[in-house]
Write a protein that holds these residues in place. Structure first.
Motif, PDB file in Angstrom:
ATOM      1  N   VAL A  70      -9.961 -13.282  -3.111  1.00 12.55           N
ATOM      2  CA  VAL A  70      -9.797 -12.820  -1.731  1.00 12.55           C
ATOM      3  C   VAL A  70      -8.397 -13.138  -1.225  1.00 12.55           C
ATOM      4  N   GLN A  71      -7.738 -12.118  -0.654  1.00 16.72           N
ATOM      5  CA  GLN A  71      -6.424 -12.255  -0.028  1.00 16.72           C
ATOM      6  C   GLN A  71      -6.497 -11.638   1.383  1.00 16.72           C
ATOM      7  N   ARG A  72      -5.382 -11.700   2.117  1.00 15.53           N
ATOM      8  CA  ARG A  72      -5.394 -11.204   3.503  1.00 15.53           C
ATOM      9  C   ARG A  72      -4.215 -10.264   3.757  1.00 15.53           C
ATOM     10  N   THR A  73      -4.491  -9.187   4.484  1.00 15.74           N
ATOM     11  CA  THR A  73      -3.476  -8.187   4.793  1.00 15.74           C
ATOM     12  C   THR A  73      -2.613  -8.609   5.981  1.00 15.74           C
ATOM     13  N   LYS A  74      -1.596  -7.813   6.232  1.00 15.67           N
ATOM     14  CA  LYS A  74      -0.671  -8.068   7.340  1.00 15.67           C
ATOM     15  C   LYS A  74      -1.395  -8.117   8.677  1.00 15.67           C
ATOM     16  N   ASP A  75      -2.412  -7.276   8.843  1.00 11.28           N
ATOM     17  CA  ASP A  75      -3.138  -7.220  10.103  1.00 11.28           C
ATOM     18  C   ASP A  75      -4.445  -8.015  10.061  1.00 11.28           C
ATOM     19  N   GLY A  76      -4.560  -8.919   9.100  1.00 20.71           N
ATOM     20  CA  GLY A  76      -5.647  -9.886   9.137  1.00 20.71           C
ATOM     21  C   GLY A  76      -6.946  -9.477   8.484  1.00 20.71           C
ATOM     22  N   HIS A  82      -6.696  -9.720  -7.033  1.00 22.77           N
ATOM     23  CA  HIS A  82      -6.306 -10.959  -7.699  1.00 22.77           C
ATOM     24  C   HIS A  82      -4.882 -11.384  -7.379  1.00 22.77           C
ATOM     25  N   ASP A  83      -3.927 -10.478  -7.543  1.00 18.79           N
ATOM     26  CA  ASP A  83      -2.523 -10.841  -7.368  1.00 18.79           C
ATOM     27  C   ASP A  83      -2.144 -10.844  -5.892  1.00 18.79           C
ATOM     28  N   ASP A  84      -1.099 -11.615  -5.560  1.00 15.92           N
ATOM     29  CA  ASP A  84      -0.610 -11.547  -4.180  1.00 15.92           C
ATOM     30  C   ASP A  84       0.293 -10.336  -3.978  1.00 15.92           C
ATOM     31  N   SER A  85       0.523  -9.598  -5.053  1.00 10.95           N
ATOM     32  CA  SER A  85       1.261  -8.341  -5.000  1.00 10.95           C
ATOM     33  C   SER A  85       0.336  -7.196  -5.395  1.00 10.95           C
ATOM     34  N   LEU A  86       0.573  -6.035  -4.817  1.00 15.83           N
ATOM     35  CA  LEU A  86      -0.224  -4.840  -5.118  1.00 15.83           C
ATOM     36  C   LEU A  86       0.294  -4.086  -6.337  1.00 15.83           C
ATOM     37  N   TRP A 102       6.111  -5.633  -2.585  1.00 18.57           N
ATOM     38  CA  TRP A 102       4.752  -5.085  -2.413  1.00 18.57           C
ATOM     39  C   TRP A 102       3.676  -6.180  -2.284  1.00 18.57           C
ATOM     40  N   LYS A 103       3.979  -7.166  -1.473  1.00 17.30           N
ATOM     41  CA  LYS A 103       3.027  -8.259  -1.254  1.00 17.30           C
ATOM     42  C   LYS A 103       1.868  -7.793  -0.375  1.00 17.30           C
TER      43      LYS A 103
END
Length: 290
Positions: A70-76, A82-86, A102-103
Motif C-alpha cells: 500500500v502506497q499513497r497518492t498526491k491527493d491522499g 509495490h514500488d514507490d515509482s509507477l 514518476w513517483k
C-alpha cells in the motif's frame, strides 16, 4: 549486604534475559508444521502483481491468503502498488512523459487510474488498472480471501498507518469476524508498533530478522517475524517460536519469497508457519499442502 542485594538483582536479571533468549520446546514445537501458502502480490507469476486480476488468479488456484503493498497518492488516496515509482509496472512514461521519476506521491488518484498496469506483464492483461485499496479490499471480500497487507515506505507517507486502519474499518475489516483474516506488516518497526498502538486487536508482522537479543522487544508489538528465506535456519525459527507475542500466542514466522520446489521444502523444514510465493501452486505441490 548492599552488595549481596545488587548481586542477586543482577543475577535475576541475567537469568530472565537468558530465559528469553533460550528457545523452549513443547509438543507443539516437535510437530511437523505445514506452512500456510501466501500468494505474493497475488498470484504474481501468472497475472500482473498487485492487480485485481492477480488476486482473482490466486482465488482461481485455490489460495485464500494474498499479500499486497500500500502506497499513497498526491491527493491522499491509498493505492495498491509495490514500488514507490509507477515506472516499472505501468505505462506512466508514455502517458506522462515529462514527469520523471514518476513517483506515486507525485500523481493524483485520477491520474493513476488512467494508467495501464497490465500490458507490461502480458497483452492478455492490457487495460488492468492500479487498484485503490478500497477497490482491492472489496475484491478480497468478494473472493472470501485473507490479506497480508504491507504498509510500504511509511516514511514517505506520514500518518499512513492511521489512514489505512480507518479505511479497513470503513470496509468492515476491523470487526471480530475479519480480524482473523488480516495481518498488517511493514519493514519499518516504528510503523508496525504504531499499528499495534492504534488498534491492538490487529495482528501485525515485522518484515525482517531481528537478532536474538532484540526479539523480546519486537514481541511487545508484533505477532509475526517475516524474514527472507535466505536468512533462515532451524535454530532461528525455533528462537522466534519461543517468544510470546502481544496477543498471548507464540510468535509466528512467514518466509519470503520462495518460488521453487526445492527451496520450498528446505524452508518448510525449518519449521516456518508460512511461505510467501509468486507461485503458490508450485509451493503447494512441493509440500503436499492444501
Amino acid at each position: 549486604m548492599y552488595a549481596r542485594v545488587v548481586a542477586g538483582t543482577v543475577a535475576t536479571a541475567l537469568g530472565t534475559v537468558a530465559a528469553l533468549l533460550t528457545p523452549t520446546f513443547d509438543a507443539r514445537a516437535r510437530e511437523v508444521r505445514v506452512p500456510t501458502v501466501i500468494a505474493h502480490r497475488g498470484a504474481s507469476a501468472y497475472a500482473p502483481e498487485n492487480t485485481l486480476a492477480a488476486i482473482d488468479k490466486a482465488a482461481e488456484l485455490g489460495f485464500s491468503w494474498v499479500e499486497n503493498d500500500v502506497q499513497r497518492t498526491k491527493d491522499g488516496e491509498l493505492v495498491v502498488l509495490h514500488d514507490d515509482s509507477l515506472q516499472r509496472t505501468t505505462n506512466v512514461e508514455e502517458v506522462f512523459p515529462g514527469r520523471a521519476p514518476w513517483k506515486v506521491r507525485d500523481f493524483t488518484a485520477a491520474e493513476i487510474a488512467r494508467l495501464d498496469a497490465g500490458s507490461w506483464f502480458s497483452p492478455a492483461y492490457a487495460g488492468a488498472r492500479v487498484p485503490t485499496l478500497e477497490q482491492y479490499m472489496r475484491r478480497v471480500e468478494h473472493n472470501h480471501e485473507k490479506l497480508l497487507l504491507e504498509i510500504k515506505n511509511p516514511e514517505l507517507y506520514p500518518g499512513i498507518e492511521q489512514q489505512t486502519l480507518k479505511l479497513l474499518g470503513n470496509e468492515g475489516w476491523l470487526d471480530r469476524r475479519h480480524l482473523g483474516r488480516l495481518i498488517v506488516q511493514s519493514f519499518s518497526a516504528d510503523s508496525v508498533r504504531t499499528v499495534h498502538e492504534l488498534k491492538p486487536a490487529v495482528i501485525t508482522g515485522y518484515l525482517g530478522n531481528p537478532n536474538l537479543a532484540q526479539l523480546h522487544r519486537f514481541a511487545r508489538f508484533t505477532d509475526l517475524v517475516n524474514p527472507s528465506y535466505g536468512s533462515l535456519s532451524r535454530g532461528y525459527v525455533a528462537a522466534v517460536h519461543a517468544f510470546t507475542g502481544p496477543h498471548g500466542r507464540p510468535l509466528r514466522l512467514f518466509a519470503w519469497t520462495v518460488n521453487d520446489a526445492d527451496t520450498a521444502r528446505t524452508t518448510a523444514g525449518y519449521g516456518v508457519d508460512g511461505i510467501i510465493t509468486n507461485k503458490p501452486d508450485v509451493v503447494r505441490a512441493a509440500l503436499g499442502s492444501h
